[in-house]
Design a protein around this motif. Sequence first.
Motif, mmCIF file in Angstrom:
data_model
loop_
_atom_site.group_PDB
_atom_site.id
_atom_site.type_symbol
_atom_site.label_atom_id
_atom_site.label_comp_id
_atom_site.label_asym_id
_atom_site.label_seq_id
_atom_site.Cartn_x
_atom_site.Cartn_y
_atom_site.Cartn_z
ATOM 1 N N LEU A 1 0.824 -1.204 0.000
ATOM 2 C CA LEU A 1 0.000 0.000 0.000
ATOM 3 C C LEU A 1 0.863 1.261 0.000
ATOM 4 N N LYS A 2 1.925 1.252 0.798
ATOM 5 C CA LYS A 2 2.805 2.417 0.848
ATOM 6 C C LYS A 2 3.471 2.670 -0.496
ATOM 7 N N GLU A 3 3.827 1.603 -1.200
ATOM 8 C CA GLU A 3 4.421 1.771 -2.522
ATOM 9 C C GLU A 3 3.444 2.458 -3.475
ATOM 10 N N ALA A 4 2.155 2.277 -3.206
ATOM 11 C CA ALA A 4 1.116 2.934 -4.002
ATOM 12 C C ALA A 4 0.712 4.279 -3.411
ATOM 13 N N GLU A 5 1.549 4.798 -2.493
ATOM 14 C CA GLU A 5 1.263 6.075 -1.828
ATOM 15 C C GLU A 5 -0.099 6.039 -1.142
ATOM 16 N N SER A 6 -0.295 4.976 -0.388
ATOM 17 C CA SER A 6 -1.564 4.743 0.285
ATOM 18 C C SER A 6 -1.289 4.100 1.632
ATOM 19 N N GLY A 7 -2.319 3.616 2.270
ATOM 20 C CA GLY A 7 -2.178 2.933 3.551
ATOM 21 C C GLY A 7 -3.502 2.312 3.944
ATOM 22 N N PHE A 8 -3.536 1.672 5.093
ATOM 23 C CA PHE A 8 -4.760 0.989 5.512
ATOM 24 C C PHE A 8 -5.922 1.963 5.703
ATOM 25 N N GLN A 9 -5.623 3.241 5.905
ATOM 26 C CA GLN A 9 -6.712 4.218 6.029
ATOM 27 C C GLN A 9 -7.519 4.324 4.742
ATOM 28 N N ASP A 10 -6.928 3.906 3.619
ATOM 29 C CA ASP A 10 -7.614 3.977 2.328
ATOM 30 C C ASP A 10 -8.248 2.650 1.917
ATOM 31 N N VAL A 11 -8.108 1.618 2.726
ATOM 32 C CA VAL A 11 -8.617 0.297 2.350
ATOM 33 C C VAL A 11 -10.137 0.278 2.448
ATOM 34 N N ALA A 12 -10.771 -0.157 1.365
ATOM 35 C CA ALA A 12 -12.229 -0.142 1.262
ATOM 36 C C ALA A 12 -12.863 -1.476 1.609
ATOM 37 N N GLN A 13 -12.115 -2.553 1.492
ATOM 38 C CA GLN A 13 -12.644 -3.875 1.841
ATOM 39 C C GLN A 13 -11.497 -4.850 2.006
ATOM 40 N N ILE A 14 -11.726 -5.879 2.833
ATOM 41 C CA ILE A 14 -10.729 -6.918 3.093
ATOM 42 C C ILE A 14 -11.419 -8.270 3.053
ATOM 43 N N ILE A 15 -10.776 -9.248 2.412
ATOM 44 C CA ILE A 15 -11.194 -10.648 2.512
ATOM 45 C C ILE A 15 -10.036 -11.422 3.111
ATOM 46 N N VAL A 16 -10.319 -12.164 4.170
ATOM 47 C CA VAL A 16 -9.318 -12.966 4.865
ATOM 48 C C VAL A 16 -9.649 -14.439 4.653
ATOM 49 N N TYR A 17 -8.614 -15.228 4.322
ATOM 50 C CA TYR A 17 -8.784 -16.652 4.071
ATOM 51 C C TYR A 17 -7.995 -17.439 5.123
ATOM 52 N N LEU A 18 -8.655 -18.362 5.812
ATOM 53 C CA LEU A 18 -8.003 -19.183 6.827
ATOM 54 C C LEU A 18 -8.039 -20.649 6.431
ATOM 55 N N ARG A 19 -6.966 -21.349 6.775
ATOM 56 C CA ARG A 19 -6.912 -22.796 6.542
ATOM 57 C C ARG A 19 -7.585 -23.567 7.670
ATOM 58 N N ASP A 20 -7.485 -23.068 8.897
ATOM 59 C CA ASP A 20 -7.979 -23.784 10.084
ATOM 60 C C ASP A 20 -9.064 -22.954 10.758
ATOM 61 N N ILE A 21 -10.246 -23.506 10.869
ATOM 62 C CA ILE A 21 -11.371 -22.807 11.485
ATOM 63 C C ILE A 21 -11.068 -22.395 12.930
ATOM 64 N N ASN A 22 -10.201 -23.143 13.590
ATOM 65 C CA ASN A 22 -9.904 -22.861 14.993
ATOM 66 C C ASN A 22 -8.992 -21.649 15.193
ATOM 67 N N ASP A 23 -8.489 -21.086 14.098
ATOM 68 C CA ASP A 23 -7.691 -19.864 14.192
ATOM 69 C C ASP A 23 -8.555 -18.602 14.110
ATOM 70 N N TYR A 24 -9.838 -18.770 13.948
ATOM 71 C CA TYR A 24 -10.717 -17.633 13.686
ATOM 72 C C TYR A 24 -10.698 -16.583 14.789
ATOM 73 N N GLN A 25 -10.821 -16.993 16.025
ATOM 74 C CA GLN A 25 -10.937 -16.015 17.104
ATOM 75 C C GLN A 25 -9.671 -15.174 17.244
ATOM 76 N N ILE A 26 -8.508 -15.779 17.072
ATOM 77 C CA ILE A 26 -7.250 -15.024 17.146
ATOM 78 C C ILE A 26 -7.196 -13.989 16.032
ATOM 79 N N VAL A 27 -7.519 -14.417 14.831
ATOM 80 C CA VAL A 27 -7.452 -13.513 13.679
ATOM 81 C C VAL A 27 -8.507 -12.422 13.784
ATOM 82 N N LYS A 28 -9.700 -12.802 14.185
ATOM 83 C CA LYS A 28 -10.774 -11.811 14.330
ATOM 84 C C LYS A 28 -10.379 -10.719 15.313
#
Length: 374
Positions: A303-330
Amino acid sequence: MEKYKINYKEIGAWAEVSAFAPEYHVMVHVEPRGEKFAGQYERILKAGDLLMQEPDFEGSAVVFKRYFVSDATNQRPDMKSEAGYGVSLIQQPPLDGSKIAMWLYIVKGGKLTIENGCNVLEHNGYRHIYKMGMHEHNGDSAAQTESLLLDYEETLARFNATLEFNCIRTWFFVRDVDIQYAGMVKARRKNFVEQGLTTKTHYIASTGIGGLPADTRSIIQLGTYALTGHERSQVKFLYAPEYLNPTYEYGVTFERGTAVEYGDRAGIYISGTASIDNKGNVLFIGDIEKQTLRMLENVDALLKEAESGFQDVAQIIVYLRDINDYQIVKQIFDERFPDIPKVITLAPVCRPTWLIEMECIAVAERKNDGVRKW
């Protein structure tokens, strides 16, 4: 960019909205309520209808939507047939306990049509071309990938467009990704060479991830976004070489990210990104928390290379391999990005030792003189 939530308590649903007018990205969620899929589906449709009645969305249209569901094959018959080619359905179960979530891309103004089997948004001299949910029935993963890409290239030709110049973003959803991903990669690499996409030119921002099409014969499902009416100088590719290595070094052919510069904004498309270093090594094997944090560092660098940052992020999709990691990631994402529309799904990443991957789209304000506005 404005970010806000709309709660529809009466139907147990809510919408997370990011707005950089006239563009809106929305993630719609429903409470599980212990009911069958049909009930959750009807509630998410109702939430979508209510959303389009909000004052902010007056005069707007849905350009594309994606459904994340828990059992695509069995749930597809319960879903309505929707007009348009900007709709995709993929089995990547939301991990909040529900059976369905929905991502909407909405635009106010412009002209939305169906042409050559695509949803086409015409706005200020640009044509944004979306074709989602493409799938094939015959052959192995390599054969299906080859067929899908050839069909898509024929579609682009009808717009006087090419894969090399006009395609900005792709999504490859792969059934049984640990086994079938290699065939997809091989066929994509071969096709790209034929289309003039090489290590000396450029590739395309992309996510290649585990996901099950509704049709059990389909191994690969493809979604695409292309643009016409722009100049080559408006498209910039993102590398962040201090954090990430070129993808071709480990045999795959996609860009880490792509930014499209307009007069008033930049559309930034970050590919599926995981915990990797600039030598191509998977970092923090077996540690979901550390992998998540390194992944976020990598995305931040892009994002920084694009002169941007997380403040400009409009949407995120997160993919997990293990359902039991959900609470930590959330917890990590809720603490860092409480207002960004997002969904966390169950979807194995292309390397077994990667526990997590994410992609995102950002819209950053610009004042690019001499370039047409979005």
